[in-house]
Design a protein around this motif. Structure first.
Motif, PDB file in Angstrom:
ATOM      1  N   THR A 135       0.884  -1.171   0.000  1.00 32.74           N
ATOM      2  CA  THR A 135       0.000   0.000   0.000  1.00 32.74           C
ATOM      3  C   THR A 135       0.920   1.220   0.000  1.00 32.74           C
ATOM      4  O   THR A 135       1.714   1.404   0.917  1.00 32.74           O
ATOM      5  CB  THR A 135      -0.899   0.010   1.253  1.00 32.74           C
ATOM      6  N   VAL A 136       0.824   2.014  -1.060  1.00 32.96           N
ATOM      7  CA  VAL A 136       1.809   3.083  -1.271  1.00 32.96           C
ATOM      8  C   VAL A 136       1.128   4.430  -1.471  1.00 32.96           C
ATOM      9  O   VAL A 136       0.160   4.528  -2.234  1.00 32.96           O
ATOM     10  CB  VAL A 136       2.649   2.803  -2.548  1.00 32.96           C
ATOM     11  N   ILE A 137       1.638   5.455  -0.792  1.00 27.33           N
ATOM     12  CA  ILE A 137       1.265   6.829  -1.129  1.00 27.33           C
ATOM     13  C   ILE A 137       2.488   7.454  -1.806  1.00 27.33           C
ATOM     14  O   ILE A 137       3.561   7.560  -1.185  1.00 27.33           O
ATOM     15  CB  ILE A 137       0.863   7.638   0.126  1.00 27.33           C
ATOM     16  N   ARG A 146       4.717  10.324  -3.986  1.00 30.14           N
ATOM     17  CA  ARG A 146       4.904  11.774  -3.794  1.00 30.14           C
ATOM     18  C   ARG A 146       4.016  12.551  -4.770  1.00 30.14           C
ATOM     19  O   ARG A 146       3.375  13.523  -4.401  1.00 30.14           O
ATOM     20  CB  ARG A 146       6.383  12.132  -3.999  1.00 30.14           C
ATOM     21  N   GLU A 156      -4.183   6.133  -2.277  1.00 23.84           N
ATOM     22  CA  GLU A 156      -3.303   4.979  -2.055  1.00 23.84           C
ATOM     23  C   GLU A 156      -3.339   4.019  -3.251  1.00 23.84           C
ATOM     24  O   GLU A 156      -4.416   3.710  -3.763  1.00 23.84           O
ATOM     25  CB  GLU A 156      -3.743   4.198  -0.814  1.00 23.84           C
ATOM     26  N   VAL A 212       8.337   8.265  -2.719  1.00 24.40           N
ATOM     27  CA  VAL A 212       7.317   7.665  -1.837  1.00 24.40           C
ATOM     28  C   VAL A 212       7.106   8.537  -0.600  1.00 24.40           C
ATOM     29  O   VAL A 212       8.071   8.935   0.054  1.00 24.40           O
ATOM     30  CB  VAL A 212       7.788   6.264  -1.380  1.00 24.40           C
ATOM     31  N   ASN A 213       5.838   8.837  -0.293  1.00 25.82           N
ATOM     32  CA  ASN A 213       5.530   9.535   0.960  1.00 25.82           C
ATOM     33  C   ASN A 213       5.267   8.561   2.103  1.00 25.82           C
ATOM     34  O   ASN A 213       5.581   8.838   3.248  1.00 25.82           O
ATOM     35  CB  ASN A 213       4.300  10.430   0.793  1.00 25.82           C
ATOM     36  N   ASP A 214       4.663   7.427   1.761  1.00 22.49           N
ATOM     37  CA  ASP A 214       4.371   6.435   2.805  1.00 22.49           C
ATOM     38  C   ASP A 214       4.245   5.060   2.146  1.00 22.49           C
ATOM     39  O   ASP A 214       3.850   4.962   0.979  1.00 22.49           O
ATOM     40  CB  ASP A 214       3.069   6.793   3.533  1.00 22.49           C
ATOM     41  N   LEU A 215       4.567   4.022   2.941  1.00 24.24           N
ATOM     42  CA  LEU A 215       4.574   2.676   2.349  1.00 24.24           C
ATOM     43  C   LEU A 215       4.264   1.651   3.428  1.00 24.24           C
ATOM     44  O   LEU A 215       4.797   1.718   4.543  1.00 24.24           O
ATOM     45  CB  LEU A 215       5.978   2.399   1.778  1.00 24.24           C
ATOM     46  N   ARG A 216       3.373   0.711   3.095  1.00 21.58           N
ATOM     47  CA  ARG A 216       3.110  -0.432   3.975  1.00 21.58           C
ATOM     48  C   ARG A 216       3.293  -1.703   3.166  1.00 21.58           C
ATOM     49  O   ARG A 216       2.780  -1.785   2.045  1.00 21.58           O
ATOM     50  CB  ARG A 216       1.653  -0.361   4.443  1.00 21.58           C
TER      51      ARG A 216
END
Ligand code: ATP
Length: 301
Positions: A226-228, A230, A254, A275-279
């Motif tokens: 799961t990626v947000i 940039r 996302e 990438v701003n956030d990554l799970r």
């Protein structure tokens, strides 16, 4: 020699399927997990192994001997933990175990019961009627293993146990397994199977989907990303994410997709994109089941 051999095993409750055409073998000394969601048929299979339920069809052999024939010694070679451990008496835990030991022609002091109870932090002086659910489970486990059976059949042994006790329980099983005890247990929890078992059978809606070596499943496992990113907006086409996973989705900022195999190239590609956030998660057991299930039903069509 196989400790357990099951073929074409079916059980119908009226018109309802309990299990249908189930077949597998468990080698002597093996640690075998039986995994499936609620109502999959785990307890039904286990009860038939323990001769508590009569099969509608199929064969079961334990230690090479078919069930149903006169084999009075078989039961004493097995330890069994039912899924719901019921104790409703004025007896103390100590007394229950004493009776259980006698049933195997042993004195309690000659069994492993007292040591095991101590390791599982079970107070044997209390009345079993007053035991909590977890303590009942512990007593059931001690009763199942105290006579050092050749085969332990445990129906959801860890439900109701806290993590520390679960850990000690698996230590205990490992020690007994190293001395030669075969272990067959059912669970909902994939991580238990992954940590402990050699092989696992997946069951769902009464049908055995597959029997796999645990190390093979680990290789097969997908990773769910799961990626947000940039850059704002849907970047599926720009980054060709559908080449990684045709079912990639973009929702609420996302991107989610699943990848099998090495994740490093994917991480590099995402890092290049910004990438701003990554799970990164392993899929749930349910997702693995669903994948197995759809592969299975597609194969049938
Ligand atoms: N005595 C019974 N009468 C009718 N149906 C039953 C009976 N026992 C089980 N079933 C049905 O058989 C199927 C398999 O049940 P079973 O208890 O074996 O599943 P399970 O995998 O052990 O589930 P759980 O993890 O919830 O214990 C279910 O659909 C259940 O409703």
């Amino acid at each position: 020699m196989d400790a357990i051999s099951v073929s074409g095993l079916s059980k119908y409750y009226g018109k309802k399927i309990g299990v249908e055409n189930v077949g597998f073998t468990v080698s002597k000394g093996e640690k075998f997990g039986f995994i499936g969601p609620n109502g999959a048929g785990k307890s039904t299979t286990i009860r038939m192994l323990m001769q508590l339920l009569h099969p509608s069809g199929g064969e079961i052999s334990l230690f090479g001997k078919p069930l149903g024939k006169e084999n009075p010694d078989i039961r004493s070679r097995i330890g069994y933990l039912p899924s719901e451990v019921q104790y409703d008496s004025d007896m103390s835990g100590h007394q229950v175990l004493k009776f259980a030991a006698r049933a195997y022609g042993m004195n309690l002091q000659d069994t492993m019961a007292l040591k095991m109870a101590e390791r599982l932090q079970l107070d044997l002086s209390r009345k079993v009627r007053d035991y909590s659910l977890g303590n009942r489970k512990k007593l059931g486990i001690v009763q199942c293993l105290q006579h050092r059976p050749e085969l332990a059949v445990l129906d959801e042994p860890t439900s109701g146990l806290d993590p520390l006790i679960q850990h000690e329980f698996f230590n205990l099983l490992s020690e007994l397994n190293k001395e030669g005890m075969t272990v067959f247990f059912s669970t909902h929890v994939l991580s238990e199977v992954e940590r402990f078992c050699d092989r696992v059978a997946f069951i769902r809606e009464g049908k055995l989907l597959r029997v796999s070596r645990v190390d093979e499943i680990a290789e097969r496992l997908l990773r769910k990303f799961t990626v947000i990113l940039r850059d704002q907006g849907n970047l599926i086409d720009k980054l060709a994410l559908n080449q990684l996973d045709p079912n990639v989705e973009y929702q609420h900022g996302e991107h989610t997709f699943q990848v099998s195999g090495p994740i490093e190239p994917v991480l590099r590609m995402l890092a290049d994109a910004g990438v701003n956030d990554l799970r990164v998660e392993r899929p749930s057991l349910e997702e693995i089941f669903m994948k197995d299930y759809s592969e299975h039903t597609e194969g049938e069509q």
